[in-house]
Enzyme design. Structure first.
Site, PDB file in Angstrom:
ATOM      1  N   ARG A  25     -16.172   7.753   9.083  1.00 15.08           N
ATOM      2  CA  ARG A  25     -15.017   8.237   9.791  1.00 15.08           C
ATOM      3  C   ARG A  25     -14.617   9.625   9.299  1.00 15.08           C
ATOM      4  O   ARG A  25     -13.841  10.333   9.930  1.00 15.08           O
ATOM      5  CB  ARG A  25     -13.834   7.274   9.526  1.00 15.08           C
ATOM      6  CG  ARG A  25     -14.007   5.918  10.183  1.00 15.08           C
ATOM      7  CD  ARG A  25     -13.117   4.879   9.513  1.00 15.08           C
ATOM      8  NE  ARG A  25     -13.973   3.768   9.103  1.00 15.08           N
ATOM      9  CZ  ARG A  25     -13.528   2.730   8.437  1.00 15.08           C
ATOM     10  NH1 ARG A  25     -12.263   2.659   8.075  1.00 15.08           N
ATOM     11  NH2 ARG A  25     -14.335   1.758   8.099  1.00 15.08           N
ATOM     12  N   GLU A  56     -21.187  16.067   9.367  1.00 12.48           N
ATOM     13  CA  GLU A  56     -20.861  15.239   8.204  1.00 12.48           C
ATOM     14  C   GLU A  56     -19.687  15.862   7.446  1.00 12.48           C
ATOM     15  O   GLU A  56     -19.463  17.077   7.520  1.00 12.48           O
ATOM     16  CB  GLU A  56     -22.130  15.122   7.321  1.00 12.48           C
ATOM     17  CG  GLU A  56     -21.999  14.380   6.028  1.00 12.48           C
ATOM     18  CD  GLU A  56     -21.618  12.908   6.154  1.00 12.48           C
ATOM     19  OE1 GLU A  56     -20.617  12.615   6.837  1.00 12.48           O
ATOM     20  OE2 GLU A  56     -22.278  12.066   5.536  1.00 12.48           O
ATOM     21  N   ASP A  57     -18.957  15.028   6.724  1.00 14.29           N
ATOM     22  CA  ASP A  57     -17.832  15.564   5.949  1.00 14.29           C
ATOM     23  C   ASP A  57     -18.297  16.186   4.635  1.00 14.29           C
ATOM     24  O   ASP A  57     -17.865  17.265   4.256  1.00 14.29           O
ATOM     25  CB  ASP A  57     -16.763  14.475   5.692  1.00 14.29           C
ATOM     26  CG  ASP A  57     -17.326  13.197   5.083  1.00 14.29           C
ATOM     27  OD1 ASP A  57     -18.548  13.098   4.849  1.00 14.29           O
ATOM     28  OD2 ASP A  57     -16.530  12.264   4.838  1.00 14.29           O
ATOM     29  N   ASP A  98     -23.295  14.573  -0.620  1.00 13.84           N
ATOM     30  CA  ASP A  98     -23.097  14.267  -2.036  1.00 13.84           C
ATOM     31  C   ASP A  98     -24.473  13.972  -2.652  1.00 13.84           C
ATOM     32  O   ASP A  98     -25.210  14.894  -2.975  1.00 13.84           O
ATOM     33  CB  ASP A  98     -22.139  13.068  -2.105  1.00 13.84           C
ATOM     34  CG  ASP A  98     -21.687  12.726  -3.501  1.00 13.84           C
ATOM     35  OD1 ASP A  98     -21.445  13.640  -4.290  1.00 13.84           O
ATOM     36  OD2 ASP A  98     -21.579  11.520  -3.819  1.00 13.84           O
ATOM     37  N   ARG A 117      -7.039  10.595   4.159  1.00 15.30           N
ATOM     38  CA  ARG A 117      -7.843  11.272   5.187  1.00 15.30           C
ATOM     39  C   ARG A 117      -6.999  12.271   5.972  1.00 15.30           C
ATOM     40  O   ARG A 117      -7.522  13.234   6.529  1.00 15.30           O
ATOM     41  CB  ARG A 117      -8.416  10.258   6.184  1.00 15.30           C
ATOM     42  CG  ARG A 117      -9.484   9.340   5.603  1.00 15.30           C
ATOM     43  CD  ARG A 117     -10.177   8.610   6.748  1.00 15.30           C
ATOM     44  NE  ARG A 117     -10.933   7.449   6.311  1.00 15.30           N
ATOM     45  CZ  ARG A 117     -12.192   7.490   5.869  1.00 15.30           C
ATOM     46  NH1 ARG A 117     -12.816   8.634   5.772  1.00 15.30           N
ATOM     47  NH2 ARG A 117     -12.811   6.389   5.523  1.00 15.30           N
TER      48      ARG A 117
HETATM   49  P1  IMP Z   1     -24.129  10.691   0.092  1.00 17.17           P
HETATM   50  O1  IMP Z   1     -24.951   9.719   0.853  1.00 17.17           O
HETATM   51  O2  IMP Z   1     -24.095  10.369  -1.378  1.00 17.17           O
HETATM   52  O3  IMP Z   1     -24.473  12.132   0.332  1.00 17.17           O
HETATM   53  O4  IMP Z   1     -22.641  10.424   0.476  1.00 17.17           O
HETATM   54  C1  IMP Z   1     -22.058  10.834   1.613  1.00 17.17           C
HETATM   55  C2  IMP Z   1     -20.754  10.090   1.834  1.00 17.17           C
HETATM   56  O5  IMP Z   1     -20.106   9.714   0.612  1.00 17.17           O
HETATM   57  C3  IMP Z   1     -19.793  11.025   2.512  1.00 17.17           C
HETATM   58  O6  IMP Z   1     -19.924  10.968   3.904  1.00 17.17           O
HETATM   59  C4  IMP Z   1     -18.449  10.539   2.021  1.00 17.17           C
HETATM   60  O7  IMP Z   1     -17.975   9.525   2.873  1.00 17.17           O
HETATM   61  C5  IMP Z   1     -18.719   9.931   0.659  1.00 17.17           C
HETATM   62  N1  IMP Z   1     -18.344  10.882  -0.415  1.00 17.17           N
HETATM   63  C6  IMP Z   1     -19.159  11.550  -1.239  1.00 17.17           C
HETATM   64  N2  IMP Z   1     -18.479  12.336  -2.086  1.00 17.17           N
HETATM   65  C7  IMP Z   1     -17.176  12.181  -1.768  1.00 17.17           C
HETATM   66  C8  IMP Z   1     -15.948  12.754  -2.278  1.00 17.17           C
HETATM   67  O8  IMP Z   1     -15.907  13.598  -3.192  1.00 17.17           O
HETATM   68  N3  IMP Z   1     -14.802  12.317  -1.685  1.00 17.17           N
HETATM   69  C9  IMP Z   1     -14.785  11.408  -0.673  1.00 17.17           C
HETATM   70  N4  IMP Z   1     -15.900  10.860  -0.167  1.00 17.17           N
HETATM   71  C10 IMP Z   1     -17.082  11.238  -0.716  1.00 17.17           C
END
Ligand code: IMP
Length: 180
Positions: free
Chosen positions: A45, A100-101, A104, A166
């Site tokens: 979301r 994407e937001d 990470d 959010r």
């Molecule tokens: P990834 O698969 O580890 O790249 O994670 C991506 C998802 O993890 C993002 O779409 C976020 O929903 C969540 N996420 C990663 N880092 C943060 C953060 O610093 N704050 C909030 N959500 C995060």
């Protein structure tokens, strides 16, 4: 609102809006040359506020669809990516802009991008509001990045901590006691 829970503001609302305008202009140029239909796919979301701001500046015909994938509980990644809601649209032969937001570890986008190509997408490019390169575990690069952030857990502008924050209009860091 939430003022006493915020340790610091990293990126202001004005900075985000300005960057969205720049990204939108760039995307308009880049996608104008492609003859394919543009489908914007947003990951629920967290990307919704960014999506809403960004598409105002994409001056091209486009369609939108949404996917919901999850791998997160609290502040730490828990491995596998689960598809909670799949696309409603057929994407065969389409040019996709994946919104994407934050990138990470990169696991989410790695899986989703592979899935979109598996469903026949012609090309998938990624735009992310935030990039946290220090945390990367799988090799994936966004094609368009709003801001690069340090290795800190951030909230606001769509990003949550346990579904809260959010609706903050900026990107910020929470006080340590919020996690206790
Ligand atoms: P990834 O698969 O580890 O790249 O994670 C991506 C998802 O993890 C993002 O779409 C976020 O929903 C969540 N996420 C990663 N880092 C943060 C953060 O610093 N704050 C909030 N959500 C995060």
């Amino acid at each position: 609102m939430f003022g006493d829970e915020i340790l610091k503001v990293l990126i202001t609302e004005e900075e985000i809006e300005k960057r969205c305008a720049e990204l939108g202009e760039q995307l308009t140029k880049d996608y104008a040359s492609s003859g394919n239909k543009l489908l914007v796919v947003a990951l629920l979301r967290g990307s919704v506020p960014f999506l809403a701001e960004l598409i105002k500046y994409i001056k091209l015909p486009l369609e939108m669809d949404f996917m919901d994938v999850s791998s997160y509980a609290g502040t730490e990644s828990v491995g596998d990516v689960k598809i909670v809601k799949d696309l409603d649209t057929s994407i065969k032969g389409l040019d996709i802009l994946l919104v994407e937001d934050i990138v990470d570890t990169g696991r989410t986008l790695h899986v989703v991008k592979r899935m979109l190509y598996g469903k026949g997408a012609e090309r998938v490019r990624i735009v992310t509001l935030l990039d946290k390169p220090e945390r990367r575990e799988v090799e994936i690069n966004a094609d368009y990045i709003g801001f690069t952030v340090p290795n800190e857990f951030v909230v606001g502008y769509g990003l949550d901590y346990n579904q809260k924050y959010r609706n903050l209009p900026f990107i910020g860091v929470l006080k340590p006691e919020v996690y206790e």
